[in-house]
Design a protein around this motif. Structure first.
Motif, PDB file in Angstrom:
ATOM      1  N   ASN A 151      29.534 -47.958 -21.165  1.00 40.38           N
ATOM      2  CA  ASN A 151      30.127 -48.880 -22.123  1.00 40.38           C
ATOM      3  C   ASN A 151      31.212 -49.689 -21.452  1.00 40.38           C
ATOM      4  OD1 ASN A 151      32.295 -49.638 -24.203  1.00 40.38           O
ATOM      5  ND2 ASN A 151      30.561 -49.100 -25.501  1.00 40.38           N
ATOM      6  N   HIS A 152      31.132 -51.001 -21.596  1.00 42.22           N
ATOM      7  CA  HIS A 152      32.173 -51.891 -21.030  1.00 42.22           C
ATOM      8  C   HIS A 152      32.431 -52.992 -22.030  1.00 42.22           C
ATOM      9  CE1 HIS A 152      28.327 -53.636 -19.606  1.00 42.22           C
ATOM     10  NE2 HIS A 152      28.167 -52.514 -18.922  1.00 42.22           N
ATOM     11  N   SER A 153      32.973 -52.600 -23.177  1.00 43.18           N
ATOM     12  CA  SER A 153      33.109 -53.522 -24.306  1.00 43.18           C
ATOM     13  C   SER A 153      34.110 -54.641 -24.073  1.00 43.18           C
ATOM     14  CB  SER A 153      33.493 -52.736 -25.567  1.00 43.18           C
ATOM     15  OG  SER A 153      34.691 -52.029 -25.351  1.00 43.18           O
ATOM     16  N   LEU A 211      24.951 -59.346 -13.508  1.00 46.07           N
ATOM     17  CA  LEU A 211      25.901 -60.113 -14.306  1.00 46.07           C
ATOM     18  C   LEU A 211      25.482 -60.111 -15.767  1.00 46.07           C
ATOM     19  CD1 LEU A 211      28.435 -61.890 -14.320  1.00 46.07           C
ATOM     20  CD2 LEU A 211      26.941 -63.872 -13.938  1.00 46.07           C
ATOM     21  N   LYS A 212      24.297 -60.639 -16.048  1.00 48.88           N
ATOM     22  CA  LYS A 212      23.819 -60.611 -17.433  1.00 48.88           C
ATOM     23  C   LYS A 212      22.318 -60.378 -17.534  1.00 48.88           C
ATOM     24  CE  LYS A 212      24.102 -65.666 -17.597  1.00 48.88           C
ATOM     25  NZ  LYS A 212      24.652 -66.812 -18.352  1.00 48.88           N
ATOM     26  N   ASN A 213      21.598 -60.675 -16.466  1.00 47.41           N
ATOM     27  CA  ASN A 213      20.164 -60.418 -16.489  1.00 47.41           C
ATOM     28  C   ASN A 213      19.875 -58.999 -16.033  1.00 47.41           C
ATOM     29  OD1 ASN A 213      19.609 -63.089 -17.214  1.00 47.41           O
ATOM     30  ND2 ASN A 213      19.726 -63.736 -15.073  1.00 47.41           N
ATOM     31  N   ASN A 214      18.759 -58.468 -16.485  1.00 42.95           N
ATOM     32  CA  ASN A 214      18.337 -57.164 -16.001  1.00 42.95           C
ATOM     33  C   ASN A 214      17.963 -57.275 -14.531  1.00 42.95           C
ATOM     34  OD1 ASN A 214      18.691 -56.285 -18.621  1.00 42.95           O
ATOM     35  ND2 ASN A 214      16.527 -56.490 -19.153  1.00 42.95           N
ATOM     36  N   GLU A 215      18.244 -56.228 -13.787  1.00 38.61           N
ATOM     37  CA  GLU A 215      17.981 -56.225 -12.361  1.00 38.61           C
ATOM     38  C   GLU A 215      17.186 -54.977 -11.983  1.00 38.61           C
ATOM     39  OE1 GLU A 215      18.756 -58.701 -10.418  1.00 38.61           O
ATOM     40  OE2 GLU A 215      20.168 -59.824 -11.681  1.00 38.61           O
ATOM     41  N   THR A 216      16.373 -55.117 -10.964  1.00 36.96           N
ATOM     42  CA  THR A 216      15.604 -53.972 -10.457  1.00 36.96           C
ATOM     43  C   THR A 216      15.558 -54.047  -8.946  1.00 36.96           C
ATOM     44  OG1 THR A 216      14.211 -53.793 -12.437  1.00 36.96           O
ATOM     45  CG2 THR A 216      13.340 -52.835 -10.418  1.00 36.96           C
ATOM     46  N   ASN A 217      15.720 -52.903  -8.306  1.00 37.06           N
ATOM     47  CA  ASN A 217      15.501 -52.818  -6.866  1.00 37.06           C
ATOM     48  C   ASN A 217      14.749 -51.518  -6.578  1.00 37.06           C
ATOM     49  OD1 ASN A 217      17.415 -50.748  -6.871  1.00 37.06           O
ATOM     50  ND2 ASN A 217      19.049 -52.070  -6.100  1.00 37.06           N
ATOM     51  N   THR A 239      22.955 -55.218 -21.963  1.00 37.57           N
ATOM     52  CA  THR A 239      22.723 -55.731 -23.311  1.00 37.57           C
ATOM     53  C   THR A 239      23.092 -57.210 -23.386  1.00 37.57           C
ATOM     54  OG1 THR A 239      24.930 -55.030 -24.001  1.00 37.57           O
ATOM     55  CG2 THR A 239      23.108 -53.495 -24.386  1.00 37.57           C
ATOM     56  N   GLU A 240      22.558 -57.866 -24.379  1.00 39.36           N
ATOM     57  CA  GLU A 240      22.752 -59.309 -24.481  1.00 39.36           C
ATOM     58  C   GLU A 240      24.229 -59.680 -24.629  1.00 39.36           C
ATOM     59  OE1 GLU A 240      19.986 -61.061 -27.152  1.00 39.36           O
ATOM     60  OE2 GLU A 240      20.897 -63.044 -27.041  1.00 39.36           O
ATOM     61  N   ASP A 241      24.994 -58.837 -25.332  1.00 43.87           N
ATOM     62  CA  ASP A 241      26.416 -59.128 -25.492  1.00 43.87           C
ATOM     63  C   ASP A 241      27.246 -58.613 -24.297  1.00 43.87           C
ATOM     64  OD1 ASP A 241      27.145 -56.441 -27.900  1.00 43.87           O
ATOM     65  OD2 ASP A 241      26.512 -56.395 -25.818  1.00 43.87           O
ATOM     66  N   ARG A 242      26.575 -57.989 -23.356  1.00 42.79           N
ATOM     67  CA  ARG A 242      27.155 -57.472 -22.105  1.00 42.79           C
ATOM     68  C   ARG A 242      28.182 -56.374 -22.322  1.00 42.79           C
ATOM     69  NH1 ARG A 242      28.490 -59.639 -17.314  1.00 42.79           N
ATOM     70  NH2 ARG A 242      30.426 -60.532 -18.085  1.00 42.79           N
ATOM     71  N   LYS A 243      28.214 -55.799 -23.489  1.00 38.66           N
ATOM     72  CA  LYS A 243      29.218 -54.773 -23.747  1.00 38.66           C
ATOM     73  C   LYS A 243      28.760 -53.388 -23.300  1.00 38.66           C
ATOM     74  CE  LYS A 243      31.607 -57.206 -27.451  1.00 38.66           C
ATOM     75  NZ  LYS A 243      32.126 -57.148 -28.833  1.00 38.66           N
ATOM     76  N   SER A 244      27.543 -53.249 -22.918  1.00 45.08           N
ATOM     77  CA  SER A 244      27.075 -51.967 -22.395  1.00 45.08           C
ATOM     78  C   SER A 244      25.885 -52.197 -21.469  1.00 45.08           C
ATOM     79  CB  SER A 244      26.682 -51.011 -23.527  1.00 45.08           C
ATOM     80  OG  SER A 244      25.564 -51.512 -24.226  1.00 45.08           O
TER      81      SER A 244
END
Lengths: 110, 114
Positions: free
Chosen positions: A23-25, A51-57, A65-70
């Motif tokens: 959680n990073h509200s 940053l805001k897009n999902n990432e995979t490596n 999440t879309e609001d970037r809070k978690s």
């Protein structure tokens, strides 16, 4: 004052996916989400950031999440060697310092 | 790629002596290097940030005259613990940036001051 909140510990079954929440509200627009892990008595290991897009490596996937809070770190097929403390950290793009919290102690069980 | 080494991996020294720890980026040039300290059962605490050719920036509460940092090249940074005391016993870890946002960490140096 911690910028992220993570569960203290969690157990995972070997071979199953491990989903680690964070959680990073209070995250700001220019702050990235980083995940590192530390296996006992070793230096931390970089896993992934976003940053805001999902990432995979090759190690994991990061779902923000879309609001970037978690966010959630996903280890697709946990192995015993994934047992470690996992740290979720937020940091601005123009400040490369990392502030480590207590992290989540993940234990993968056979 | 992105391998960071530290030397020594462990060191025992007597109280009052100085100890130097080296941090090297083996396969890349590090724009910035960082030094952390970790006490048993605690998380990592950032001590200082260093850029090649310039003075290190220390975090609040870290004594710059006690923890001397030299970043002489793009692949080497050193941390010298001067006049070490038992309370300086800790796990010292360095990290380095390649130019991207991620940091790559060394394996750590365990210092014991007797």
């Amino acid at each position: 004052d911690a910028k992220t909140t993570q569960p203290t510990s969690m157990d995972c079954a070997e071979g199953r996916a491990a989903n680690l929440p964070c959680n990073h509200s209070t995250i700001s627009g220019n702050e990235y989400v980083y995940w590192y892990r530390q296996i006992h008595s070793q230096g931390p290991q970089y896993i992934i950031h976003g940053l805001k897009n999902n990432e995979t490596n090759e190690m994991a996937s990061l779902i923000i999440t879309e609001d970037r809070k978690s966010s959630t770190l996903i280890l697709p097929h946990a192995t015993l060697r994934d047992t470690a403390v996992y740290y979720c950290i937020v940091s601005p793009s123009n400040d490369y310092k990392l502030s480590f919290g207590a992290g989540t102690t993940v234990t993968v069980r056979a | 790629g992105a391998v960071v080494s530290q030397h020594p991996s462990w060191v025992i020294c007597k109280s009052g002596t100085s100890v130097k720890i080296e941090c090297r980026s083996l396969d890349f040039q590090a724009t910035t290097m960082f030094w952390y300290r970790q006490f048993p059962k605690q998380s990592l605490m950032l001590m200082a940030t260093s850029n090649e050719g310039s003075k290190a920036t220390y975090e609040q509460g870290v004594e710059k005259d006690k923890f001397l940092i030299n970043h002489a090249s793009l692949t080497l940074s050193t941390l010298t613990v001067t006049s070490a005391h038992p309370e300086d016993s800790s796990f010292y870890i360095c990290s380095a940036r390649t130019g991207g946002l991620e940091q790559y960490f060394g394996p750590g140096t365990r210092l014991t001051v007797t």
